[in-house]
Design a protein around this motif. Structure first.
Motif, PDB file in Angstrom:
ATOM      1  N   ASP A 189       6.642  12.312   3.287  1.00 23.87           N
ATOM      2  CA  ASP A 189       5.373  11.710   3.694  1.00 23.87           C
ATOM      3  C   ASP A 189       5.300  10.235   3.307  1.00 23.87           C
ATOM      4  N   SER A 190       6.471   9.630   3.199  1.00 22.43           N
ATOM      5  CA  SER A 190       6.543   8.221   2.840  1.00 22.43           C
ATOM      6  C   SER A 190       6.235   7.355   4.070  1.00 22.43           C
ATOM      7  N   VAL A 191       5.478   6.291   3.879  1.00 21.20           N
ATOM      8  CA  VAL A 191       5.167   5.401   5.017  1.00 21.20           C
ATOM      9  C   VAL A 191       6.171   4.248   5.047  1.00 21.20           C
ATOM     10  N   PRO A 192       6.457   3.705   6.261  1.00 20.85           N
ATOM     11  CA  PRO A 192       7.465   2.642   6.328  1.00 20.85           C
ATOM     12  C   PRO A 192       7.049   1.397   5.554  1.00 20.85           C
ATOM     13  N   ILE A 193       8.041   0.642   5.137  1.00 21.39           N
ATOM     14  CA  ILE A 193       7.773  -0.584   4.368  1.00 21.39           C
ATOM     15  C   ILE A 193       7.120  -1.631   5.263  1.00 21.39           C
ATOM     16  N   LYS A 194       6.042  -2.221   4.747  1.00 23.44           N
ATOM     17  CA  LYS A 194       5.500  -3.412   5.414  1.00 23.44           C
ATOM     18  C   LYS A 194       5.850  -4.574   4.499  1.00 23.44           C
ATOM     19  N   ALA A 195       6.886  -5.284   4.846  1.00 27.21           N
ATOM     20  CA  ALA A 195       7.387  -6.321   3.946  1.00 27.21           C
ATOM     21  C   ALA A 195       6.560  -7.598   4.076  1.00 27.21           C
ATOM     22  N   GLY A 196       5.551  -7.729   3.243  1.00 27.98           N
ATOM     23  CA  GLY A 196       4.743  -8.947   3.207  1.00 27.98           C
ATOM     24  C   GLY A 196       3.938  -9.147   4.484  1.00 27.98           C
ATOM     25  N   PHE A 197       3.558 -10.377   4.759  1.00 26.95           N
ATOM     26  CA  PHE A 197       2.730 -10.686   5.912  1.00 26.95           C
ATOM     27  C   PHE A 197       3.536 -11.482   6.924  1.00 26.95           C
ATOM     28  N   ASP A 198       3.192 -11.331   8.175  1.00 24.15           N
ATOM     29  CA  ASP A 198       3.961 -11.987   9.218  1.00 24.15           C
ATOM     30  C   ASP A 198       3.418 -13.397   9.446  1.00 24.15           C
ATOM     31  N   VAL A 199       3.523 -14.238   8.425  1.00 22.86           N
ATOM     32  CA  VAL A 199       3.017 -15.615   8.546  1.00 22.86           C
ATOM     33  C   VAL A 199       4.199 -16.569   8.423  1.00 22.86           C
ATOM     34  N   LYS A 200       4.404 -17.387   9.454  1.00 23.24           N
ATOM     35  CA  LYS A 200       5.518 -18.347   9.420  1.00 23.24           C
ATOM     36  C   LYS A 200       5.033 -19.638   8.745  1.00 23.24           C
ATOM     37  N   PRO A 201       5.888 -20.354   8.029  1.00 23.61           N
ATOM     38  CA  PRO A 201       5.474 -21.643   7.475  1.00 23.61           C
ATOM     39  C   PRO A 201       5.100 -22.607   8.607  1.00 23.61           C
ATOM     40  N   VAL A 202       3.996 -23.349   8.439  1.00 25.37           N
ATOM     41  CA  VAL A 202       3.611 -24.296   9.491  1.00 25.37           C
ATOM     42  C   VAL A 202       3.892 -25.720   9.024  1.00 25.37           C
ATOM     43  N   MET A 214      -4.720 -14.091  -2.231  1.00 22.90           N
ATOM     44  CA  MET A 214      -4.183 -13.252  -3.312  1.00 22.90           C
ATOM     45  C   MET A 214      -4.562 -11.797  -3.133  1.00 22.90           C
ATOM     46  N   THR A 215      -5.852 -11.546  -2.959  1.00 18.46           N
ATOM     47  CA  THR A 215      -6.324 -10.151  -3.002  1.00 18.46           C
ATOM     48  C   THR A 215      -5.856  -9.352  -1.792  1.00 18.46           C
ATOM     49  N   ARG A 216      -5.795  -9.996  -0.607  1.00 18.15           N
ATOM     50  CA  ARG A 216      -5.334  -9.273   0.582  1.00 18.15           C
ATOM     51  C   ARG A 216      -3.912  -8.757   0.353  1.00 18.15           C
ATOM     52  N   ARG A 217      -3.075  -9.628  -0.208  1.00 20.04           N
ATOM     53  CA  ARG A 217      -1.681  -9.211  -0.460  1.00 20.04           C
ATOM     54  C   ARG A 217      -1.624  -8.111  -1.519  1.00 20.04           C
ATOM     55  N   TYR A 218      -2.407  -8.267  -2.587  1.00 16.91           N
ATOM     56  CA  TYR A 218      -2.348  -7.271  -3.668  1.00 16.91           C
ATOM     57  C   TYR A 218      -2.827  -5.910  -3.160  1.00 16.91           C
ATOM     58  N   PHE A 219      -3.926  -5.918  -2.416  1.00 16.81           N
ATOM     59  CA  PHE A 219      -4.443  -4.636  -1.935  1.00 16.81           C
ATOM     60  C   PHE A 219      -3.532  -4.033  -0.863  1.00 16.81           C
ATOM     61  N   ASN A 220      -2.904  -4.897  -0.083  1.00 14.83           N
ATOM     62  CA  ASN A 220      -1.897  -4.404   0.871  1.00 14.83           C
ATOM     63  C   ASN A 220      -0.744  -3.742   0.115  1.00 14.83           C
ATOM     64  N   ASP A 221      -0.309  -4.366  -0.995  1.00 20.15           N
ATOM     65  CA  ASP A 221       0.764  -3.781  -1.814  1.00 20.15           C
ATOM     66  C   ASP A 221       0.324  -2.455  -2.428  1.00 20.15           C
ATOM     67  N   ASP A 231      -1.749  -0.392  -1.239  1.00 14.41           N
ATOM     68  CA  ASP A 231      -1.752   0.567  -0.141  1.00 14.41           C
ATOM     69  C   ASP A 231      -0.313   0.985   0.185  1.00 14.41           C
ATOM     70  N   THR A 232       0.568  -0.011   0.343  1.00 16.78           N
ATOM     71  CA  THR A 232       1.963   0.261   0.714  1.00 16.78           C
ATOM     72  C   THR A 232       2.665   1.125  -0.327  1.00 16.78           C
ATOM     73  N   TYR A 233       2.486   0.771  -1.609  1.00 14.17           N
ATOM     74  CA  TYR A 233       3.269   1.427  -2.666  1.00 14.17           C
ATOM     75  C   TYR A 233       2.559   2.638  -3.282  1.00 14.17           C
ATOM     76  N   ALA A 234       1.377   3.024  -2.759  1.00 15.10           N
ATOM     77  CA  ALA A 234       0.737   4.266  -3.240  1.00 15.10           C
ATOM     78  C   ALA A 234       1.664   5.448  -2.991  1.00 15.10           C
ATOM     79  N   GLU A 235       2.443   5.369  -1.917  1.00 11.95           N
ATOM     80  CA  GLU A 235       3.550   6.305  -1.670  1.00 11.95           C
ATOM     81  C   GLU A 235       4.823   5.485  -1.817  1.00 11.95           C
ATOM     82  N   SER A 236       5.495   5.602  -2.950  1.00 14.35           N
ATOM     83  CA  SER A 236       6.748   4.878  -3.157  1.00 14.35           C
ATOM     84  C   SER A 236       7.913   5.859  -3.097  1.00 14.35           C
ATOM     85  N   ASP A 237       9.108   5.323  -2.965  1.00 15.71           N
ATOM     86  CA  ASP A 237      10.299   6.173  -3.067  1.00 15.71           C
ATOM     87  C   ASP A 237      10.747   6.259  -4.525  1.00 15.71           C
TER      88      ASP A 237
END
Ligand code: AHZ
Length: 307
Positions: free
Chosen positions: A1-14, A51-58, A60-66
């Motif tokens: 029941d592991s969810v796929p990795i969402k590696a960070g945010f899809d933001v390119k340097p501008v 900061m907080t969006r990334r932390y809360f995303n993490d 969420d992502t790692y609540a189910e870790s391998d």
């Protein structure tokens, strides 16, 4: 029941900021600090959200870790390095009680800088790219902080590894197998500052992370150390701790590496925490066994995913 990795945010340097100005290089800025120098504008809430969006995303992502690694000392970080490199498809959460990861590996011993590793642990330094002086049967890194900071920087760059520091593991999640035996199935966490105040505050329930494998490397007994194996005793999974014995470098380092193993199903123990389980000697200021115990803990972990 592991969810796929969402590696960070899809933001390119501008290359253009919100004032329409092109991002400068350091060479373009040099010696021009009084010629209209200014930072790009920001609103405080942007900082908070970044900061907080990334932390809360993490969270969420790692609540189910391998894999969860408890303790980011030299052993835990060595295991994380091997696992992050070998299996970019696995989600690896590192839980470190202290604000500063690294455990006892910022100094070589007492308050001295150089770090000694006995051979064959030089192989780990070569893999990591840390320079050393060769003294025959052992090697010396000029500063323990060079080892720890290089290891940390490599581990933190893996997109599938998240370090939750200032966070303590307070308990273990367990499951009962059909035959009545227990396996470890995750960790119970809290902010370390909260963990330290359970005696004088009420109702501060924890958070959890589910994972099929936990690697515990919380060090020898102390205010936080040997956490998971002490809990194994109180939950009657091992009868009693052997208790770390006196210092004997030759005996201690071999023993720690050889005994790095799954102590109860789902819980692999490495580093000095292991000396408390088996009653192994301490080795004091030599770090080869910590690196190679981490390598072995990673190998034992990978077996679980290869089964
Ligand atoms: O903060 C601890 C440290 O960074 C962390 N830790 C302990 N309990 C924790 C918990 N939740 C989260 N409940 C926790 N984190 O674990 C880390 C352990 O690092 P360490 O450097 O103490 O252990 P190690 O086994 O990686 O290396 C030990 C090196 C040696 S040998 C030795 C001797 O022989 O005297 N002394 C040391 C420090």
């Amino acid at each position: 029941d592991s969810v796929p990795i969402k590696a960070g945010f899809d933001v390119k340097p501008v290359a253009i900021n919100s004032n329409g100005k092109k991002t400068k290089t350091l060479a373009e800025m040099a010696n021009k600090w009084d010629q209209g120098f200014t930072f790009a504008p920001i609103r405080e809430s942007q900082v908070s959200r970044a900061m907080t969006r990334r932390y809360f995303n993490d969270l969420d992502t790692y609540a189910e870790s391998d894999i969860v690694i408890v303790g980011a000392g030299s052993c835990g970080l060595s295991a994380a390095y091997m696992l992050g490199k070998a299996r970019p498809d696995l989600k690896i959460a590192i839980i470190e009680a202290s604000v500063s990861p690294g455990g006892g590996a910022w100094l070589g011993g007492q308050l001295f800088s150089a770090m000694v590793m006995r051979k064959p642990a030089d192989a780990f330094l070569i893999d990591l790219g840390v320079p050393f002086e060769d003294e025959g049967d052992f090697v010396v890194v000029k500063h323990a902080a060079l080892f720890t900071s290089t290891l940390l920087s490599k581990v933190l760059q893996f997109p599938n590894v998240k370090l939750f520091n200032a966070t303590a593991v307070e308990d273990l999640i367990t499951r009962t197998n059909p035959d009545g035996t227990l396996r470890i199935a995750g960790v119970v966490t809290n902010w370390t500052l909260v963990t330290m105040h359970h005696d004088d505050q009420s109702c501060m329930d924890p958070n959890t992370i589910n994972a099929p494998v936990i690697i515990s490397t919380t060090g020898h007994d102390g205010p936080f150390g040997a956490f998971c194996v002490k809990r194994l005793v109180s939950m009657q999974q091992i009868e009693k701790l052997g208790g770390m014995r006196g210092l004997d470098m030759n005996t201690a380092e071999d023993a720690i590496v050889k005994r790095t193993r799954e102590v109860v199903p789902g819980l692999i123990v490495g580093g000095m925490e292991l000396s408390e389980v088996d009653g192994a000697n301490r080795m004091g200021p030599t770090f080869g066994a910590m690196a190679l115990s981490g390598v072995k803990a990673a190998e034992e972990t990978l077996k679980v995913f290869e089964e």
